[in-house]
Each structure stands twice: as structure tokens, then as C-alpha cells.
Design an enzyme around this catalytic site. Structure first.
Site, PDB file in Angstrom:
ATOM      1  N   ASP A  99      29.528  16.836  40.774  1.00 56.80           N
ATOM      2  CA  ASP A  99      28.233  16.405  40.952  1.00 56.80           C
ATOM      3  C   ASP A  99      28.001  17.932  41.452  1.00 56.80           C
ATOM      4  O   ASP A  99      27.543  18.881  41.310  1.00 56.80           O
ATOM      5  CB  ASP A  99      27.421  15.412  40.912  1.00 56.80           C
ATOM      6  CG  ASP A  99      26.016  15.279  40.588  1.00 56.80           C
ATOM      7  OD1 ASP A  99      25.857  16.387  40.806  1.00 56.80           O
ATOM      8  OD2 ASP A  99      25.396  14.504  41.166  1.00 56.80           O
ATOM      9  N   PHE A 101      21.882  10.998  35.146  1.00 58.12           N
ATOM     10  CA  PHE A 101      23.342   9.945  35.701  1.00 58.12           C
ATOM     11  C   PHE A 101      23.727   9.553  34.684  1.00 58.12           C
ATOM     12  O   PHE A 101      22.923   8.822  34.017  1.00 58.12           O
ATOM     13  CB  PHE A 101      22.109   9.185  36.039  1.00 58.12           C
ATOM     14  CG  PHE A 101      22.594   8.359  37.447  1.00 58.12           C
ATOM     15  CD1 PHE A 101      22.830   8.591  38.382  1.00 58.12           C
ATOM     16  CD2 PHE A 101      23.461   6.784  36.647  1.00 58.12           C
ATOM     17  CE1 PHE A 101      24.034   8.357  38.758  1.00 58.12           C
ATOM     18  CE2 PHE A 101      24.225   6.504  37.379  1.00 58.12           C
ATOM     19  CZ  PHE A 101      24.748   6.451  38.570  1.00 58.12           C
ATOM     20  N   GLU A 121      39.096  13.675  38.694  1.00 54.69           N
ATOM     21  CA  GLU A 121      37.773  12.616  39.132  1.00 54.69           C
ATOM     22  C   GLU A 121      36.863  12.710  37.633  1.00 54.69           C
ATOM     23  O   GLU A 121      37.634  13.426  36.578  1.00 54.69           O
ATOM     24  CB  GLU A 121      36.811  13.782  39.932  1.00 54.69           C
ATOM     25  CG  GLU A 121      36.777  13.636  41.532  1.00 54.69           C
ATOM     26  CD  GLU A 121      35.958  12.243  41.146  1.00 54.69           C
ATOM     27  OE1 GLU A 121      35.954  11.497  40.669  1.00 54.69           O
ATOM     28  OE2 GLU A 121      35.146  12.377  42.915  1.00 54.69           O
ATOM     29  N   ASP A 122      35.992  11.434  37.553  1.00 50.37           N
ATOM     30  CA  ASP A 122      35.022  11.344  36.328  1.00 50.37           C
ATOM     31  C   ASP A 122      34.210  12.433  36.521  1.00 50.37           C
ATOM     32  O   ASP A 122      34.091  13.189  35.265  1.00 50.37           O
ATOM     33  CB  ASP A 122      34.223  10.051  36.732  1.00 50.37           C
ATOM     34  CG  ASP A 122      33.490   9.947  38.315  1.00 50.37           C
ATOM     35  OD1 ASP A 122      34.071  10.972  39.031  1.00 50.37           O
ATOM     36  OD2 ASP A 122      33.565   9.172  38.465  1.00 50.37           O
ATOM     37  N   ARG A 161      31.411   0.070  34.059  1.00 52.97           N
ATOM     38  CA  ARG A 161      32.038   0.818  33.551  1.00 52.97           C
ATOM     39  C   ARG A 161      33.206   0.953  32.584  1.00 52.97           C
ATOM     40  O   ARG A 161      34.373   1.998  32.196  1.00 52.97           O
ATOM     41  CB  ARG A 161      33.549   0.943  34.478  1.00 52.97           C
ATOM     42  CG  ARG A 161      32.926   1.284  36.047  1.00 52.97           C
ATOM     43  CD  ARG A 161      33.826   1.715  37.395  1.00 52.97           C
ATOM     44  NE  ARG A 161      33.459   0.923  38.508  1.00 52.97           N
ATOM     45  CZ  ARG A 161      32.995   1.783  39.326  1.00 52.97           C
ATOM     46  NH1 ARG A 161      33.534   3.135  38.451  1.00 52.97           N
ATOM     47  NH2 ARG A 161      32.520   1.477  40.192  1.00 52.97           N
TER      48      ARG A 161
HETATM   49  P1  5GP Z   1      29.538  14.286  43.772  1.00 49.15           P
HETATM   50  O1  5GP Z   1      30.270  14.824  45.571  1.00 49.15           O
HETATM   51  O2  5GP Z   1      30.423  16.002  42.874  1.00 49.15           O
HETATM   52  O3  5GP Z   1      28.343  14.643  44.316  1.00 49.15           O
HETATM   53  O4  5GP Z   1      29.732  13.524  43.101  1.00 49.15           O
HETATM   54  C1  5GP Z   1      30.693  12.989  42.598  1.00 49.15           C
HETATM   55  C2  5GP Z   1      30.871  11.551  42.697  1.00 49.15           C
HETATM   56  O5  5GP Z   1      29.344  11.114  42.666  1.00 49.15           O
HETATM   57  C3  5GP Z   1      31.891  11.256  41.304  1.00 49.15           C
HETATM   58  O6  5GP Z   1      33.273  11.113  41.869  1.00 49.15           O
HETATM   59  C4  5GP Z   1      31.016  10.217  40.932  1.00 49.15           C
HETATM   60  O7  5GP Z   1      31.313   8.772  41.255  1.00 49.15           O
HETATM   61  C5  5GP Z   1      29.299  10.219  41.036  1.00 49.15           C
HETATM   62  N1  5GP Z   1      28.045  10.933  39.828  1.00 49.15           N
HETATM   63  C6  5GP Z   1      27.581  12.021  40.319  1.00 49.15           C
HETATM   64  N2  5GP Z   1      27.093  12.006  39.799  1.00 49.15           N
HETATM   65  C7  5GP Z   1      27.504  10.766  38.549  1.00 49.15           C
HETATM   66  C8  5GP Z   1      26.376  10.328  37.056  1.00 49.15           C
HETATM   67  O8  5GP Z   1      25.842  10.548  36.601  1.00 49.15           O
HETATM   68  N3  5GP Z   1      26.987   9.009  37.254  1.00 49.15           N
HETATM   69  C9  5GP Z   1      27.287   8.345  38.472  1.00 49.15           C
HETATM   70  N4  5GP Z   1      28.261   7.097  37.336  1.00 49.15           N
HETATM   71  N5  5GP Z   1      28.050   8.417  39.034  1.00 49.15           N
HETATM   72  C10 5GP Z   1      27.865   9.625  39.524  1.00 49.15           C
END
Ligand code: 5GP
Length: 171
Positions: A100, A150, A96-97, A163
């Protein structure tokens, strides 16, 4: 381009990937690994990672959505496209990237557990925003812990852009 501040440089990312790869090469040895790249954000990270892995690797891709273009998580994960082969008895490494809230990671791990009896399931995220965690998910491997910015670049987007940056930054 807007005023982008660099948070993690290209060199720092590549150096850290070498460390992650070393740990993975050590852990898996010669065992086959199925790398599951979560689109679209993890595509650049996964591409760099797999190219240094030494064991036999197969790549799969899944697409989930939760953000929908804004800067805050909607708190809901939608499976947009999940077409995976039989992963029973396989070593699965989800890439995963960023983690959060952890909802996406939890969705993926639950999905795996529900559908397959894998040999092992590990989760690797380039970035870990621990402060926003709403689940008890901890990545097995992660690149960098970051605070509440962010971030964009190296696969991560803002409204589809950025990206392609080689570094991680914020606006
Ligand atoms: P989660 O489900 O853990 O809240 O969020 C995961 C997804 O939210 C990540 O795969 C990503 O796509 C997006 N995301 C969360 N934080 C960021 C951020 O700081 N920047 C970007 N571009 N995407 C984020």
C-alpha cells in the site's frame, strides 16, 4: 456476512499464481529459495505459491504490525516477531499480501539489507495499491494492481475476519 462484493475471483487468483510461479521457477531454476512469509496476511498466498515452486524451498515467518484493526495505515511499522535463520548468501523471497504505502515493504527490505548479505532478495506481493505509495518500492513480482479499495479475503482481514475467503472482495 456483510454485503461483500467480489473484486478478484478464486479462479483469477489461482491462474495468476500459476503465472507468478512459472516466472519464479524460471528465474531460480534449481537454486534453493528461502521464502519469508509476512504474517498474518500473506499466509494463504504463500501457502499456495510455495506448493507449486519446483526448487528446494525453506519457509520462514515474520510478523509485523502497522494497521491495528482500522482501515487506514498508521504509517508506522512495528516488528512484532522476527526470528530468522542466517540468510547470508541465500536467495530470499519475501512474500506479502499487499503493498500500500510501501512502508512495510521498505521496512522488510531494509531489515534484510542491514542484517544479511543475501545472494538475492526479491519481493512478491499478491496485490499492489500503487496510488498510495509513499516510498520508491516496487515489488519484483505482484499478482494484481488494485485501486483505493480496502480489500479483504484470501488472507486479508478486516478486524481479524474474512482471511478465510477464497476470493478477494471489499465491503
Ligand atoms: P503498507 O505498509 O504498504 O502501507 O501496508 C501494508 C500492510 O497494510 C499490508 O501488509 C496489509 O496488512 C495492510 N493493508 C494495506 N491495504 C490493505 C487492504 O486493502 N486490506 C487489508 N485487509 N489490509 C491492507
Amino acid at each position: 456476512m456483510e454485503n461483500i462484493k467480489i473484486l478478484i475471483t478464486e479462479d483469477e487468483i489461482q491462474k495468476r499464481i500459476k503465472e507468478l510461479v512459472a516466472a519464479m521457477n524460471e528465474y531460480y531454476g534449481n537454486e534453493e529459495v528461502h521464502v519469508i512469509c509476512a504474517l498474518k496476511g500473506a499466509v494463504i498466498f504463500a501457502a499456495d505459491l510455495v506448493r507449486s515452486l519446483k526448487m528446494p524451498v525453506k519457509m520462514e515467518f515474520i510478523r509485523l504490525s502497522s494497521y491495528g484493526g482500522s482501515k487506514t495505515s498508521s504509517g508506522k511499522v512495528n516488528a512484532v516477531d522476527i526470528a530468522l535463520p542466517d540468510l547470508n548468501n541465500k536467495n530470499v523471497l519475501i512474500v506479502e499480501d499487499i503493498v500500500d504505502t510501501g512502508l512495510t515493504a521498505k521496512f522488510l527490505l531494509d531489515f534484510m539489507a542491514l542484517n544479511f548479505k543475501t545472494k538475492s532478495t526479491k519481493f512478491c506481493a499478491l496485490l499492489d495499491k500503487k496510488i498510495f505509495r509513499k516510498t520508491d518500492i516496487e515489488p519484483d513480482y505482484y499478482g494484481f494492481e488494485i485501486d483505493d479499495k480496502f480489500v479483504i479475503g484470501y488472507g486479508l482481514d478486516y478486524e481479524g475476519y474474512y482471511r478465510n475467503l477464497r476470493y478477494i472482495g471489499y465491503i
